[in-house]
Design an enzyme around this catalytic site. Structure first.
Site, mmCIF file in Angstrom:
data_model
loop_
_atom_site.group_PDB
_atom_site.id
_atom_site.type_symbol
_atom_site.label_atom_id
_atom_site.label_comp_id
_atom_site.label_asym_id
_atom_site.label_seq_id
_atom_site.Cartn_x
_atom_site.Cartn_y
_atom_site.Cartn_z
ATOM 1 N N ARG A 62 0.824 -1.215 0.000
ATOM 2 C CA ARG A 62 0.000 0.000 0.000
ATOM 3 C C ARG A 62 0.854 1.260 0.000
ATOM 4 N NH1 ARG A 62 -3.020 -3.585 3.276
ATOM 5 N NH2 ARG A 62 -1.972 -2.789 5.128
ATOM 6 N N GLU A 99 4.367 -9.109 15.320
ATOM 7 C CA GLU A 99 3.703 -9.467 16.577
ATOM 8 C C GLU A 99 3.829 -10.981 16.808
ATOM 9 O OE1 GLU A 99 -0.190 -7.880 16.617
ATOM 10 O OE2 GLU A 99 -0.542 -8.489 18.695
#
Ligand code: AMP
Length: 177
Positions: A62, A99
């Site tokens: 993006r 994460e």
């Protein structure tokens, strides 16, 4: 007269995507509104036109969308930072923690010129881990990072800690739900 652009209205907030507990800020709502998209590029140009920025490096995927018109408007090179295995030439690479697990990004060695001041951007800055890894690959090539840009910033996820001493600019910030 046309109504002013309110970027927040164009950013969809999707709870529990891609997994429970994450509020996803979806910039595709900007892309389908040409005035909102143009507003973003205009603001980016305003933020950086007086700075020395020799090139812009953007994060797959993006980040590419916003960086391409910006590079064209500024008349500077666009450097693609991609996920491992996508670039055909010789690369600089950096692994970084997600994460859960880890990721690796790469940049073409030939695209990074020693001594250049490169702005690094993505659509959104959360922990700043991705942009810090991008800084690492650009510095391997002898370039200097001029700063970081995200259309959206989530400062409560502490990106300032990962990005430290360099300036970070965003068009809109969210502070959690
Ligand atoms: P980070 O490395 O933690 O700064 O994560 C930045 C990258 O993950 C960007 O490419 C974002 O597009 C994506 N990302 C992380 N968190 C979110 C979120 N809450 N909403 C949308 N995209 C996100």
């Amino acid at each position: 007269m046309k109504a002013p652009i309110v970027l927040d209205d164009a950013i969809r907030k999707v709870p529990d995507f891609p997994k429970p507990g994450i509020l996803f800020y979806d910039i595709t709502g900007i892309l389908v509104q040409p005035r909102a998209f143009r507003y973003c590029i205009d603001q980016m140009v305003k933020l950086y036109r007086k700075e020395r920025v020799d090139a812009i490096a953007a994060i797959e995927s993006r980040g590419f969308i916003f960086a391409a018109p910006f590079a064209e408007r500024m008349g500077i090179p666009l450097i693609l930072i991609r996920k491992k295995g996508k670039l055909p030439g010789k690369t600089y690479a950096c692994k970084y923690a997600l994460e859960y697990g880890e990721a690796e990004i790469e940049v073409h060695q030939a695209d990074v010129k020693a001594g250049e001041r490169i702005l690094v951007m993505d659509d959104l800055i959360a922990t700043g881990g991705t942009l810090a890894a991008a800084r690492n690959v650009l510095e391997q090539g002898g370039a200097t990072v001029a700063g970081f840009f995200g259309v959206v910033g989530l400062p409560f996820l502490n990106y300032a800690k990962s990005l430290g001493d360099l300036p970070v600019k965003t068009l809109i910030e969210y502070y959690g739900e």
